[in-house]
Design a protein around this motif. Structure first.
Motif, PDB file in Angstrom:
ATOM      1  N   SER A  44       0.834  -1.204   0.000  1.00  0.00           N
ATOM      2  CA  SER A  44       0.000   0.000   0.000  1.00  0.00           C
ATOM      3  C   SER A  44       0.875   1.262   0.000  1.00  0.00           C
ATOM      4  O   SER A  44       0.508   2.268  -0.607  1.00  0.00           O
ATOM      5  N   GLU A  45       2.053   1.196   0.627  1.00  0.00           N
ATOM      6  CA  GLU A  45       2.909   2.382   0.626  1.00  0.00           C
ATOM      7  C   GLU A  45       3.418   2.686  -0.781  1.00  0.00           C
ATOM      8  O   GLU A  45       3.470   3.856  -1.199  1.00  0.00           O
ATOM      9  N   GLN A  46       3.784   1.655  -1.541  1.00  0.00           N
ATOM     10  CA  GLN A  46       4.221   1.887  -2.934  1.00  0.00           C
ATOM     11  C   GLN A  46       3.122   2.570  -3.737  1.00  0.00           C
ATOM     12  O   GLN A  46       3.377   3.482  -4.523  1.00  0.00           O
ATOM     13  N   VAL A  47       1.882   2.117  -3.523  1.00  0.00           N
ATOM     14  CA  VAL A  47       0.748   2.686  -4.264  1.00  0.00           C
ATOM     15  C   VAL A  47       0.542   4.153  -3.882  1.00  0.00           C
ATOM     16  O   VAL A  47       0.323   5.020  -4.742  1.00  0.00           O
ATOM     17  N   VAL A  48       0.635   4.438  -2.587  1.00  0.00           N
ATOM     18  CA  VAL A  48       0.436   5.814  -2.110  1.00  0.00           C
ATOM     19  C   VAL A  48       1.516   6.746  -2.680  1.00  0.00           C
ATOM     20  O   VAL A  48       1.221   7.844  -3.167  1.00  0.00           O
ATOM     21  N   LEU A  49       2.766   6.296  -2.644  1.00  0.00           N
ATOM     22  CA  LEU A  49       3.849   7.140  -3.158  1.00  0.00           C
ATOM     23  C   LEU A  49       3.680   7.382  -4.651  1.00  0.00           C
ATOM     24  O   LEU A  49       3.894   8.496  -5.145  1.00  0.00           O
ATOM     25  N   ALA A  50       3.242   6.347  -5.379  1.00  0.00           N
ATOM     26  CA  ALA A  50       2.982   6.521  -6.823  1.00  0.00           C
ATOM     27  C   ALA A  50       1.855   7.529  -7.022  1.00  0.00           C
ATOM     28  O   ALA A  50       1.928   8.405  -7.894  1.00  0.00           O
ATOM     29  N   GLY A  51       0.819   7.446  -6.198  1.00  0.00           N
ATOM     30  CA  GLY A  51      -0.321   8.358  -6.324  1.00  0.00           C
ATOM     31  C   GLY A  51       0.086   9.808  -6.072  1.00  0.00           C
ATOM     32  O   GLY A  51      -0.313  10.717  -6.802  1.00  0.00           O
ATOM     33  N   LEU A  52       0.904  10.023  -5.051  1.00  0.00           N
ATOM     34  CA  LEU A  52       1.318  11.400  -4.741  1.00  0.00           C
ATOM     35  C   LEU A  52       2.242  11.951  -5.831  1.00  0.00           C
ATOM     36  O   LEU A  52       2.181  13.140  -6.157  1.00  0.00           O
ATOM     37  N   ARG A  53       3.056  11.060  -6.436  1.00  0.00           N
ATOM     38  CA  ARG A  53       3.872  11.509  -7.586  1.00  0.00           C
ATOM     39  C   ARG A  53       2.950  11.921  -8.734  1.00  0.00           C
ATOM     40  O   ARG A  53       3.161  12.940  -9.387  1.00  0.00           O
ATOM     41  N   GLY A  54       1.912  11.113  -8.979  1.00  0.00           N
ATOM     42  CA  GLY A  54       0.952  11.430 -10.046  1.00  0.00           C
ATOM     43  C   GLY A  54       0.274  12.765  -9.802  1.00  0.00           C
ATOM     44  O   GLY A  54       0.068  13.558 -10.725  1.00  0.00           O
ATOM     45  N   LEU A  55      -0.048  13.033  -8.543  1.00  0.00           N
ATOM     46  CA  LEU A  55      -0.684  14.319  -8.179  1.00  0.00           C
ATOM     47  C   LEU A  55       0.273  15.472  -8.475  1.00  0.00           C
ATOM     48  O   LEU A  55      -0.122  16.515  -9.001  1.00  0.00           O
ATOM     49  N   GLU A  56       1.552  15.264  -8.162  1.00  0.00           N
ATOM     50  CA  GLU A  56       2.536  16.334  -8.368  1.00  0.00           C
ATOM     51  C   GLU A  56       2.820  16.548  -9.847  1.00  0.00           C
ATOM     52  O   GLU A  56       3.192  17.641 -10.264  1.00  0.00           O
ATOM     53  N   GLN A  57       2.624  15.478 -10.646  1.00  0.00           N
ATOM     54  CA  GLN A  57       2.819  15.615 -12.099  1.00  0.00           C
ATOM     55  C   GLN A  57       1.578  16.186 -12.785  1.00  0.00           C
ATOM     56  O   GLN A  57       1.577  16.392 -13.991  1.00  0.00           O
ATOM     57  N   GLY A  58       0.513  16.384 -12.013  1.00  0.00           N
ATOM     58  CA  GLY A  58      -0.704  16.963 -12.587  1.00  0.00           C
ATOM     59  C   GLY A  58      -1.422  16.020 -13.535  1.00  0.00           C
ATOM     60  O   GLY A  58      -2.111  16.455 -14.468  1.00  0.00           O
ATOM     61  N   ARG A  59      -1.295  14.703 -13.275  1.00  0.00           N
ATOM     62  CA  ARG A  59      -1.905  13.726 -14.195  1.00  0.00           C
ATOM     63  C   ARG A  59      -3.373  13.498 -13.872  1.00  0.00           C
ATOM     64  O   ARG A  59      -3.790  13.617 -12.722  1.00  0.00           O
TER      65      ARG A  59
END
Ligand SMILES: NC(=O)c1ccc[n+]([C@@H]2O[C@H](COP(=O)([O-])OP(=O)(O)OC[C@H]3O[C@@H](n4cnc5c(N)ncnc54)[C@H](OP(=O)(O)O)[C@@H]3O)[C@@H](O)[C@H]2O)c1
Length: 291
Positions: free
Chosen positions: A233-248
């Protein structure tokens, strides 16, 4: 003019300059509301965001687990964590929850609509009440909270919404027909909101995990439905926050899960759903939750 158009902050003229939706998101001192924070992906969101200095509103049914998490994260990171036990599968629960936040003056800068569950059975044999609850939680509560949170974010010219969908939203899922359809809703709805709001300062992301190591499969009743590469779940959360920062608008966690989700979209729909039925068909009699 009706009362809605006068009271909604989004409808008023605003001199706020919208923040860019790409680049770092400001976490410290801001507040995130996380649904489904008592376990799995939601709990990981709480841990990661607390470590980044965010104040939290933790929502789920299991009050004891939320209180223990709030106490731990407040002590270890010096943040404020509010606990709001809520059954979001009930009609009107999201509105009541939002009312409690407003009554306490709690502004939400990052909304994480994560609470959700799946049923696994031939559709007609799953209890209708359970399927109904699934739509209420996975779809209606998520839509309600997005609708309630957006006006304040737009008025401030910044904010974020992460809606947790699934790779199950990329194709029909026989024997999890309602679950797949709820996640297709979340994906479509969220990407549409991304396009509506990308020039208004509000980041909106559909986070689509493949299988994740959480109690989700205990609720489903089997691990045989875990199709794809298992992540934490931590890998998924970190990927999600990266996606948010990339404006995807959306992000599939894990490149092999991305490949699988998109291959399903490219092949003929009848073929995709027949292959999915072969993979998903229960091999032995199921114990149905709620029956
Ligand atoms: N795990 C996976 O393989 C996977 C893959 C793709 C997508 N997802 C999605 O990820 C999200 C989180 O799932 P997870 O894997 O973290 O599963 P989980 O560990 O079972 O967490 C589900 C969370 O939702 C909450 N919840 C369930 N019913 C609720 C209700 N009626 N009202 C309020 N909260 C409720 C649960 O808390 P309480 O029981 O305390 O209410 C729990 O905190 C879900 O939307 C799921 O569809 C999971």
């Amino acid at each position: 003019m009706n009362s809605l158009s006068t009271s909604s902050p989004a409808s008023r003229f605003s001199s706020v300059r919208p923040a860019p939706i790409t680049g770092p998101f400001t976490y410290p001192g801001r507040r995130a509301l996380i649904t489904g924070a008592s376990s799995g992906i939601g709990e990981s969101f709480a841990r990661v965001l607390a470590a980044r200095g965010m104040n939290l509103i933790l929502v789920a049914r299991a009050e004891d687990k939320l209180r223990a998490l709030a106490t731990e994260l407040s002590a270890s990171h010096g943040i404020h964590a509010e606990v709001m036990p809520t059954d979001l599968g009930q009609d009107g629960a999201a509105r009541a929850l939002w009312g409690r936040c407003e009554a306490r003056g709690l502004e939400v800068d990052l909304l994480i609509n994560n609470a959700g569950f799946a049923t696994y059975a031939p559709f007609e044999s799953s209890p209708l009440a359970r399927e109904h609850e699934q739509v209420m939680l996975n779809v209606t509560a998520l839509m309600d909270l997005s609708h309630l949170a957006l006006p304040g974010m737009l008025a401030r010219g910044e904010g974020g919404i992460i809606n947790v969908a699934s790779t199950a939203g990329y194709q029909p899922v026989p024997y999890m027909a309602v679950y797949g359809a709820t996640k297709a809703f979340v994906l479509s709805f969220t990407e549409a909101l991304w396009a509506e709001n990308r020039e208004r300062g509000v980041r909106v992301l559909a986070l689509c995990p493949g299988p994740v190591e959480t109690p989700f499969f205990d609720v489903v009743g089997t691990r045989s439905v875990a199709v794809g590469v298992m992540m934490t779940s931590e890998q998924v959360v970190l990927a999600g926050l990266r996606g948010l920062e990339q404006g995807r608008p959306s992000l599939v966690a894990g490149w092999r899960n991305w490949l699988q989700a998109n291959l399903a979209r490219l092949s003929p729909r009848a073929l995709t759903v027949k292959i999915a039925a072969g993979m998903m068909k229960p091999r032995r009699p199921l114990q149905l939750a709620g029956s």
